[in-house]
Every structure is written in structure tokens, then in C-alpha cells.
Motif scaffolding. Structure first.
Motif: not given
Length: 410
Positions: A35-36, A100, A186-191, A193-194, A197
Motif C-alpha cells: 500500500v505504501n 505522509g 495519502f498512501s503513506c498515511m493509509l499504510a 493507519f493500517l 489496525k
């Protein structure tokens, strides 16, 4: 139908079997990396962005890429220190989320000084992730699966790398470079938060971590230091792939950004298809890690010679194939070698130094490459890179002889 069934049950199943036995945490770590990496489209186009969008000279670009390397070096050192103090999980989360925001902010920097400072800070934060991720990988992997776990992470990186540049080239031609920075951020932040989780310490069990009762300093490991110097040299040669080689594709051959993206995507696609079976095959043989690194570096040296022969697209593709196979041999086994040595002492320190070796390569690789091109042209630059690679080969041969003499595992 019979041909399809034969392919599925023989080739397909054999390929899938190379992935069996890896822990759930390693798979999640690989997915987060995918994802990152899928969003980091701006990195392969950074030199083009600086020259075409911001109109910097080659000399300016060389120094900006040097700041890139210094930031990577500082980030790797800090990441290793923090990993030994607060643990790999916290370091990875902090690095992903903060980088991110920094990626998004980079598009608003337009002067030479601000871009140098911005790229330094960005890489310092982003590369805190690397030593922490290596230590996490070591914790999540059985000893016998370590090299394949590393390879799975590399597959995730290169699957993202194969998709990213192709899509990135399309975005540049239809939109702008600015859009890439938003996607990167956004991809860094998504990674991040994932990661929060699915790999929170309360949900993950680091059952394979082995702690040394008397940890040794990596700085006192002479064999490891020789290995690191060889990796710096290898890095200087290999890292031309993300700076001077794309520039050569555009200015030396006349390819478009989209065509360059497709060539770079081929690198990632080849790694996705062949690396895991190749590593599995090598692991079942009697080859040593150092011997395989030597073979991989030979392939990379030869790849540069094909850039000199003739600017025919066929030779360019052959060059990329050779460089890719060299990469998929050197990186997993050098990484595995470093992780094995890290069992002797402070894991964060060992893996930080391994990351720093490539950070040092970043400092010199792009600056050296662009200045050589500016002064002597493409052919002389590729020749010098091949010769420089031979110096790395000599160091690895010396290391192999020295370790055999002292009865160390090679």
C-alpha cells in the motif's frame, strides 16, 4: 483446457508453494508495504520533476539528490536508535504517518534551498521505517523462512513499484506532478493507519524474536563492516536506476515519461514473477550468501555495458532484465546476511547500519552520476559504473576468503 490444468497444477502450484510457511504477520507487513509503495510514484520521476517542472540544472539536481541521501542516512540512524529504545512498532507508525504529511508538503517547495531542506527532512522521517521494518521482519519470521520473508516484502515493494511508475507516468501526462505528491502522502498515511489496525502489539505475537544476553556492537564486527562497504559500492552502482537511468531514457534515447514508466514497471513485474521461485531454488542449493551476492553484482555490471553498445530499445530491455535479476539476487541475500549477523548483538543498530550503507550510496550515487553525465556523457558514465561495480566484487571476494579463514558462516 488440458494445457490450462497442466499449467495450474504443475507450474502454478509450484509457484504458490514457494510462499507457504510464512507467518500471518509477515503477510500483513508485506501488504502494508505494498500500500505504501504503490503510492510512492514520485520517487522514480524525481530527477525528471526537478529538471522539467522546476527547471533546475543538472548540478542543482545532483545536490538535491545528495540531500536526499543525507536525509536517508540520518533517518536510518535515528530509526535504528529508536527501534532499540521504543520498539519497531512505534517507529514504523510514526514514520509512515509523518512522512505522509511531508510528501504532500513537498509540492509547495520551489526554490533550491527549500527543496534541499524539504527532501532532507522527508527522507529522514521516511527512512526511520527501514531498520524498524527489518527488525519486525526478523521477529515475525522463523529462521528457516527469513530469506523468503525478506523476498515477500521485496515482492510487495516491487509490485507497488511496477504499478506506481506506469500509473505515475499517466498521471503526469494527463494531470501534473503535484497530483503524485498528494497520492504519495495519502498512501503513506493509509499504510500507517493500517499498521495500527492489524499489527498492534496486542494483536501480534513476536514468537520468533531471539534476544542476545550479551549484545555486541555492530561497529566491532569487522566482517560486517567490510560487507557494508561492499554494499555502499553496490548501492552507488544500482541506484543509478532511480536517477540517471530514467534521465538517460528521456534525454539519451528520447522516450516519453509513460514509456519510461513502462520500462520501470517491467523491473517490478519481473521481480514479482521470478524472485520468490528463484530465491527458493537458491535456498535448496549449496550456494553461499556471499557467493550469490557476487553473482548478482556481476549481472548488474554487465547490464551497464548494454547501455553503451547501441541506443536500440532491445539492448535497453536486455540491460533492464540483467539489472533486475542482479537486484533480485543481491538484495534478499545481503539482507538475510545482515539479519544473521544482527543475532550477535543490537538488532536495531545492525539493521540501521545496513540501511545507512544504502543511504551513503544515495549521497554519492546521484551526485556522481549526474556530474559524470554532465562532464563526460552517458557512455563514459556507464563504463565507470561497471568498473566501480568490479571494486565491490573484489571486496566481497576478500570478505568470503576472510570469513572462510576464520571459520565464520558465509
Amino acid at each position: 483446457m488440458k494445457i490450462f490444468n497442466f499449467f495450474y497444477y504443475s507450474v502454478g502450484q509450484a509457484y504458490l508453494n514457494t510462499f507457504r510457511g510464512l507467518s500471518k504477520e509477515v503477510w500483513w507487513l508485506a501488504f502494508i508495504t505494498l500500500v505504501n509503495r504503490a503510492g510512492t510514484m514520485v520517487i522514480p520521476f524525481l530527477s525528471l520533476y526537478l529538471t522539467t517542472d522546476l527547471n533546475f540544472s543538472l548540478d542543482d539536481v545532483a545536490w538535491i539528490m545528495t540531500a536526499f541521501g543525507f536525509g536517508s542516512l540520518v533517518g536510518s540512524w535515528i530509526g535504528g536508535k529508536l527501534t532499540d529504545v521504543i520498539g519497531y512498532y512505534k517507529v514504523m507508525v510514526i514514520s509512515l504517518i509523518l512522512s505522509g504529511f511531508l510528501f504532500i508538503g513537498m509540492q509547495y517547495l520551489e526554490t533550491f534551498n527549500t527543496v534541499c531542506i524539504g527532501i532532507f527532512v522527508l527522507m529522514a522521517v521516511a527512512d526511520m521505517f527501514r531498520p524498524a521494518m527489518f527488525v519486525a521482519l526478523n521477529a515475525y519470521s522463523k529462521p528457516e523462512n527469513k530469506t523468503r520473508s525478506i523476498t515477500l516484502i521485496r515482492l510487495a515493494i516491487n509490485l507497488g513499484f511496477s504499478a506506481g511508475p506506469a500509473v505515475g507516468g499517466l498521471i503526469i501526462t494527463t494531470m501534473s506532478y503535484g497530483a503524485l505528491f498528494w497520492i504519495d502522502g495519502f498512501s503513506c498515511m493509509l499504510a500507517g493507519f493500517l499498521l495500527l489496525k492489524v499489527l498492534h502489539p496486542k494483536k501480534s505475537k513476536t514468537i520468533y524474536t531471539e534476544e542476545s544476553t550479551h549484545p555486541l556492537s555492530a561497529y566491532s564486527d569487522k566482517s560486517f563492516i567490510i560487507f557494508l562497504v561492499a554494499m555502499v559500492i553496490f548501492g552507488i552502482v544500482f541506484l543509478q536506476l532511480i536517477s540517471t537511468i530514467p534521465y538517460f531514457y528521456k534525454e539519451g534515447i528520447g522516450l516519453t515519461e509513460f514509456e519510461i514508466g513502462l520500462l520501470m514497471a517491467m523491473n517490478g513485474l519481473l521481480i514479482f514473477i521470478f524472485e520468490m521461485p528463484l530465491i527458493k531454488w537458491f535456498e535448496n542449493k549449496t550456494f553461499t550468501k556471499i557467493g550469490l551476492m557476487i553473482f548478482g553484482l556481476i549481472l548488474i555490471c554487465i547490464s551497464f555495458l548494454f547501455l553503451i553498445i547501441h541506443p536500440w530499445l532491445g539492448f535497453i530491455i536486455i540491460s533492464m532484465i540483467l539489472l533486475t535479476f542482479g537486484e533480485m539476487i543481491v538484495f534478499p541475500f545481503s539482507n538475510s546476511f545482515a539479519l544473521d549477523r544482527a543475532q550477535r548483538g543490537l538488532k536495531g543498530q545492525y539493521m540501521a547500519l545496513y540501511s545507512i550503507a544504502f543511504s551513503i550510496s544515495h549521497i554519492f550515487a546521484h551526485n556522481l552520476g549526474f556530474h559524470l553525465i554532465d562532464s563526460y556523457g552517458f557512455d563514459i558514465t556507464w563504463t565507470i559504473m561497471s568498473v566501480f561495480g568490479l571494486l565491490g566484487l573484489g571486496l566481497l571476494l576478500y570478505l568470503k576468503k576472510q570469513m572462510l579463514a576464520t571459520k565464520q558462516t558465509i
